[in-house]
Design a protein around this motif. Structure first.
Motif, PDB file in Angstrom:
ATOM      1  N   ILE A 116      -9.255   2.405   6.946  1.00  0.00           N
ATOM      2  CA  ILE A 116      -9.103   1.928   5.629  1.00  0.00           C
ATOM      3  C   ILE A 116      -7.964   0.845   5.750  1.00  0.00           C
ATOM      4  O   ILE A 116      -7.972  -0.190   5.216  1.00  0.00           O
ATOM      5  N   LEU A 117      -6.868   1.209   6.433  1.00  0.00           N
ATOM      6  CA  LEU A 117      -5.716   0.630   6.352  1.00  0.00           C
ATOM      7  C   LEU A 117      -6.122  -0.606   7.436  1.00  0.00           C
ATOM      8  O   LEU A 117      -5.290  -1.832   7.224  1.00  0.00           O
ATOM      9  N   CYS A 144       0.941  -1.127   0.065  1.00  0.00           N
ATOM     10  CA  CYS A 144       0.204  -0.092  -0.085  1.00  0.00           C
ATOM     11  C   CYS A 144       1.021   1.340  -0.009  1.00  0.00           C
ATOM     12  O   CYS A 144       1.813   1.331   0.856  1.00  0.00           O
ATOM     13  N   GLN A 147      -3.008   6.392   4.405  1.00  0.00           N
ATOM     14  CA  GLN A 147      -4.418   5.909   4.294  1.00  0.00           C
ATOM     15  C   GLN A 147      -4.939   6.053   5.733  1.00  0.00           C
ATOM     16  O   GLN A 147      -4.249   5.811   6.758  1.00  0.00           O
TER      17      GLN A 147
END
Length: 90
Positions: free
Chosen positions: A79-80, A71, A75
């Protein structure tokens, strides 16, 4: 989480990286996953290049030493967290 490890690559003057670290520390601790941190710089250039890091922050999920997901960019924690849980279940 057996065999999993997280790697976070950040830059010294990166505000998003600074904001992300406590979030990652908490998420890793909650899931009992080791978290390693690499600061991008002249002394880590070879490692950064070998990992194909193009932007910071970058978070990489490893399982048994092999990259399984990454990723890039900041974020939000929610969301992470969802992303990380999904990768750990794959």
């Amino acid at each position: 989480m057996n065999g999993f490890e997280l790697l976070e690559v950040s830059g010294e003057s990166c505000a998003n990286c600074f904001t992300l670290m406590p979030i990652l520390n908490r998420l890793a601790a909650e899931r009992n996953i080791p978290l390693k941190h690499i600061e991008a710089g002249a002394d880590t250039r070879e490692l950064i290049d070998s990992l194909n890091i193009e932007r910071v922050p970058t978070v990489i999920v490893f399982k048994d030493g092999k990259e399984m997901a990454r990723c890039t960019g900041f974020q939000p924690e929610e969301i992470l967290s969802v992303w990380l849980d999904a990768k750990l279940e794959e």
